[in-house]
Design a protein around this motif. Structure first.
Motif, PDB file in Angstrom:
ATOM      1  N   GLY A 253       0.130   1.428 -14.145  1.00  0.00           N
ATOM      2  CA  GLY A 253       1.260   0.796 -13.457  1.00  0.00           C
ATOM      3  C   GLY A 253       1.590   1.413 -12.115  1.00  0.00           C
ATOM      4  O   GLY A 253       2.651   1.139 -11.561  1.00  0.00           O
ATOM      5  N   ARG A 254       0.741   2.267 -11.599  1.00  0.00           N
ATOM      6  CA  ARG A 254       0.978   2.867 -10.274  1.00  0.00           C
ATOM      7  C   ARG A 254      -0.350   2.946  -9.533  1.00  0.00           C
ATOM      8  O   ARG A 254      -1.235   3.696  -9.906  1.00  0.00           O
ATOM      9  N   LEU A 255      -0.470   2.122  -8.497  1.00  0.00           N
ATOM     10  CA  LEU A 255      -1.724   2.072  -7.741  1.00  0.00           C
ATOM     11  C   LEU A 255      -1.457   2.361  -6.273  1.00  0.00           C
ATOM     12  O   LEU A 255      -0.311   2.462  -5.848  1.00  0.00           O
ATOM     13  N   ARG A 256      -2.529   2.477  -5.512  1.00  0.00           N
ATOM     14  CA  ARG A 256      -2.371   2.661  -4.067  1.00  0.00           C
ATOM     15  C   ARG A 256      -2.351   1.315  -3.354  1.00  0.00           C
ATOM     16  O   ARG A 256      -1.670   1.163  -2.360  1.00  0.00           O
TER      17      ARG A 256
ATOM     18  N   VAL B 270      20.191   4.858  -7.198  1.00  0.00           N
ATOM     19  CA  VAL B 270      20.323   4.683  -5.741  1.00  0.00           C
ATOM     20  C   VAL B 270      19.150   3.920  -5.121  1.00  0.00           C
ATOM     21  O   VAL B 270      19.234   3.459  -4.012  1.00  0.00           O
ATOM     22  N   ARG B 271      18.036   3.824  -5.832  1.00  0.00           N
ATOM     23  CA  ARG B 271      16.832   3.173  -5.322  1.00  0.00           C
ATOM     24  C   ARG B 271      16.147   4.007  -4.242  1.00  0.00           C
ATOM     25  O   ARG B 271      16.782   4.782  -3.548  1.00  0.00           O
ATOM     26  N   GLY B 272      14.840   3.778  -4.111  1.00  0.00           N
ATOM     27  CA  GLY B 272      14.027   4.643  -3.258  1.00  0.00           C
ATOM     28  C   GLY B 272      14.044   4.326  -1.772  1.00  0.00           C
ATOM     29  O   GLY B 272      13.411   5.020  -0.995  1.00  0.00           O
TER      30      GLY B 272
ATOM     31  N   HIS C 137       0.536  -5.160  -5.966  1.00  0.00           N
ATOM     32  CA  HIS C 137       0.996  -6.464  -5.493  1.00  0.00           C
ATOM     33  C   HIS C 137       2.457  -6.690  -5.862  1.00  0.00           C
ATOM     34  O   HIS C 137       2.872  -6.334  -6.961  1.00  0.00           O
ATOM     35  N   GLN C 138       3.163  -7.260  -4.941  1.00  0.00           N
ATOM     36  CA  GLN C 138       4.555  -7.617  -5.234  1.00  0.00           C
ATOM     37  C   GLN C 138       4.775  -9.102  -5.006  1.00  0.00           C
ATOM     38  O   GLN C 138       4.180  -9.711  -4.118  1.00  0.00           O
ATOM     39  N   ILE C 139       5.662  -9.649  -5.829  1.00  0.00           N
ATOM     40  CA  ILE C 139       6.234 -10.961  -5.573  1.00  0.00           C
ATOM     41  C   ILE C 139       7.676 -10.670  -5.203  1.00  0.00           C
ATOM     42  O   ILE C 139       8.366  -9.962  -5.947  1.00  0.00           O
TER      43      ILE C 139
ATOM     44  N   SER D 222      15.544  11.710  -7.505  1.00  0.00           N
ATOM     45  CA  SER D 222      14.429  12.637  -7.708  1.00  0.00           C
ATOM     46  C   SER D 222      13.799  12.439  -9.082  1.00  0.00           C
ATOM     47  O   SER D 222      14.487  12.176 -10.065  1.00  0.00           O
ATOM     48  N   LYS D 223      12.478  12.578  -9.139  1.00  0.00           N
ATOM     49  CA  LYS D 223      11.798  12.433 -10.429  1.00  0.00           C
ATOM     50  C   LYS D 223      11.628  13.799 -11.091  1.00  0.00           C
ATOM     51  O   LYS D 223      11.133  13.890 -12.220  1.00  0.00           O
ATOM     52  N   ASP D 224      12.065  14.876 -10.403  1.00  0.00           N
ATOM     53  CA  ASP D 224      11.977  16.228 -10.950  1.00  0.00           C
ATOM     54  C   ASP D 224      12.993  16.402 -12.090  1.00  0.00           C
ATOM     55  O   ASP D 224      14.180  16.087 -11.941  1.00  0.00           O
TER      56      ASP D 224
ATOM     57  N   PHE E  55       0.829  -1.205   0.000  1.00  0.00           N
ATOM     58  CA  PHE E  55       0.000   0.000   0.000  1.00  0.00           C
ATOM     59  C   PHE E  55       0.864   1.257   0.000  1.00  0.00           C
ATOM     60  O   PHE E  55       1.730   1.409   0.859  1.00  0.00           O
ATOM     61  N   ARG E  56       0.642   2.115  -0.963  1.00  0.00           N
ATOM     62  CA  ARG E  56       1.357   3.395  -0.975  1.00  0.00           C
ATOM     63  C   ARG E  56       0.399   4.476  -1.457  1.00  0.00           C
ATOM     64  O   ARG E  56      -0.292   4.293  -2.471  1.00  0.00           O
ATOM     65  N   TYR E  57       0.394   5.577  -0.729  1.00  0.00           N
ATOM     66  CA  TYR E  57      -0.458   6.688  -1.120  1.00  0.00           C
ATOM     67  C   TYR E  57       0.257   7.464  -2.217  1.00  0.00           C
ATOM     68  O   TYR E  57       1.100   8.314  -1.951  1.00  0.00           O
ATOM     69  N   GLU E  58      -0.053   7.115  -3.476  1.00  0.00           N
ATOM     70  CA  GLU E  58       0.610   7.744  -4.618  1.00  0.00           C
ATOM     71  C   GLU E  58      -0.453   8.287  -5.550  1.00  0.00           C
ATOM     72  O   GLU E  58      -1.633   7.993  -5.418  1.00  0.00           O
ATOM     73  N   ARG E  59      -0.022   9.052  -6.552  1.00  0.00           N
ATOM     74  CA  ARG E  59      -0.953   9.521  -7.555  1.00  0.00           C
ATOM     75  C   ARG E  59      -1.185   8.375  -8.544  1.00  0.00           C
ATOM     76  O   ARG E  59      -0.264   7.977  -9.250  1.00  0.00           O
TER      77      ARG E  59
END
Ligand code: ATP
Ligand code: MG
Length: 426
Positions: A121-124, A258-260, A127-129, A210-212, A113-117
């Motif tokens: 391919g990007r949900l709140r 660097v990964r998040g 699922h991960q394996i 950064s994604k900016d 669960f992540r509170y994202e926009r």
């Protein structure tokens, strides 16, 4: 008013479930070849578990966590990723004694669960394996984990991917690099995004992630972390690259990756694709790396670990483009159509008998026209259909019709008792 699902969530409906289940069972098979066993940890953990591990300046912790106080006043977080919970469980259950295999290899699959926009391919809720190989620090384990991730993609029939690797070295590497990066970024302070300004002194490595677009432009000429690896880290990375080459694995090195998440050390990697599924833009589907200090940060013994997480929704987008035939199964073995009441009753009995033998069979229950029943057989992608009526009941002979047209005569006895001669059962 009808209810709607929460923003950023999805219903995985029966027409998609076959793909999901085959993706999961394929992963289980691949993981078990490499000696991994399943683990299931809670969907929520103490807030601190993620702050300590993922890092208090990471995007995940600063913006994306679903956290709340429960009725007992505990600060709880819906898990945004899998590693922290697995390491917490590993430490809490003391899975590191001499009786446990080294590395201690586990895999998981489930919602995060992540509170994202939300966007493609990007949900709140997604699922991960994922896998973790704990309590071991060997370049062979790093290479093996990467090899296994790529083996998964091969099994999914997705070849249009690239592997990108980097090394973050150890704590000293990052201290030295941190200084160098601050020195480089300081003169650009005013041009940085607000997020990056905040992070410059707290955690400058985050600026690299950064994604900016403005930040990305500045970061292009930043010093390379690979120039700050100490001897051990540098040798370790050389060995991982050597082993990948030995296994015939092609890789790219990206020294600005660097990964998040803050817990990574040494080897980190991403598997990306620029498939049309992502509009031709390189997108990460699977990501991971080594986290040698995480276990002790969560109260366990030093021991090292490495793992990855693969985003299932992104994988499915990729597979729809690259291997749409991955899951195709006939929904039914035989559809029993009936022309009259005797046929209807025989069909009903045959469902019972054949289902008990392991066949997938079905019929209509609503009394629709015979021609509509045949259409239904075709719509359901049944391999065969049979029309039953008084004549078939009297003569005890039926016609088994392949949906593509061929017809075969069979005694009813043969169908009831020897169906495995022409159908697969389980
Ligand atoms: P991104 O840079 O795209 O936000 P990330 O670095 O946050 O990704 P990780 O935490 O490394 O992603 O998670 C591993 C994988 O999980 C990603 O490569 C992706 O496939 C998937 N993933 C991460 N966040 C989401 C999300 N919000 N929705 C769907 N999949 C996700
Ligand atoms: Mg993210």
């Amino acid at each position: 008013m009808a209810y709607q699902r929460p923003k950023g969530t999805a219903d995985i409906l029966p027409n998609q479930i076959g793909t999901w289940q085959k993706i999961e069972s394929t992963a289980r098979k691949v993981f078990s070849k490499y000696g991994y066993q399943g683990i299931r940890t809670p969907m929520f953990e103490s807030y601190d578990v993620f702050v300590r591990s993922v890092g208090d300046t990471s995007d995940i912790v600063t913006k994306e966590m679903y956290d709340f106080n429960d009725k007992g006043g505990r600060h709880i977080t819906l898990r945004p990723e899998g590693t922290a919970g697995v390491v917490r469980a590993y430490v809490e259950n003391k899975l590191f004694g001499p009786e446990y295999q080294k590395p201690y290899k586990v895999y998981y699959m489930g919602p995060m669960f992540r509170y994202e926009r939300p966007q493609s391919g990007r949900l709140r809720e997604f699922h991960q394996i994922g896998v973790e190989a704990l309590n071991s620090e060997s370049p062979q384990v790093d290479a093996e984990v990467i090899d296994m991730a790529l083996e998964l993609f091969r099994r999914y029939g997705v070849n249009n991917v690239k592997l990108v690797i980097n090394s973050l070295g150890n704590a000293q590497t990052r201290d030295a690099y941190r200084q160098a990066l601050i020195a480089y970024l300081k003169p650009h302070f005013d041009e940085l995004s607000e997020d990056s300004k905040n992070r410059l002194y707290k955690n400058p490595l985050r600026v690299l992630d950064s994604k900016d677009e403005g930040d990305q432009e500045i970061v292009k000429n930043a010093p390379s972390i690979l120039d700050y690896l100490d001897e051990y880290s540098s040798k370790y990375f050389e060995e991982v690259k050597h082993l990948l080459t030995k296994l015939g694995i092609k890789y790219e090195i990206d020294d600005s990756m660097v990964r998040g998440l803050d817990y990574y050390t040494h080897t980190i990697f991403e598997i990306m694709s620029d498939s049309q599924a992502f509009g031709g833009k390189f997108t990460t589907v699977c990501a991971g790396g080594r986290y040698n200090d995480l276990i002790s940060q969560l109260g366990g013994p030093d021991g090292g670990g490495i793992g990855f997480g693969l985003g299932v929704e992104r994988l499915i987008l990729l597979m729809q483009q690259e291997n749409p035939d991955f899951y195709s199964e006939n929904d039914l073995d035989i559809y029993f159509a009936y022309a009259d009441e005797e046929g209807n009753e025989l069909a009903f009995e045959l469902l019972h008998k054949l289902r008990n033998q392991g066949f997938k069979v079905d019929k209509d229950y609503e009394g629709i026209k015979l021609s509509s029943q045949i259409k239904e057989a075709i719509r359901r992608k049944s391999r065969y259909y049979v029309v039953l009526g008084k004549k078939e009941v009297d003569q005890q002979i039926i016609e088994l019709t392949k949906v593509d047209g061929n017809t075969e005569q069979l005694t009813l006895e043969d169908l009831e008792n020897h169906a495995s001669n022409f159908l697969d059962n389980f």
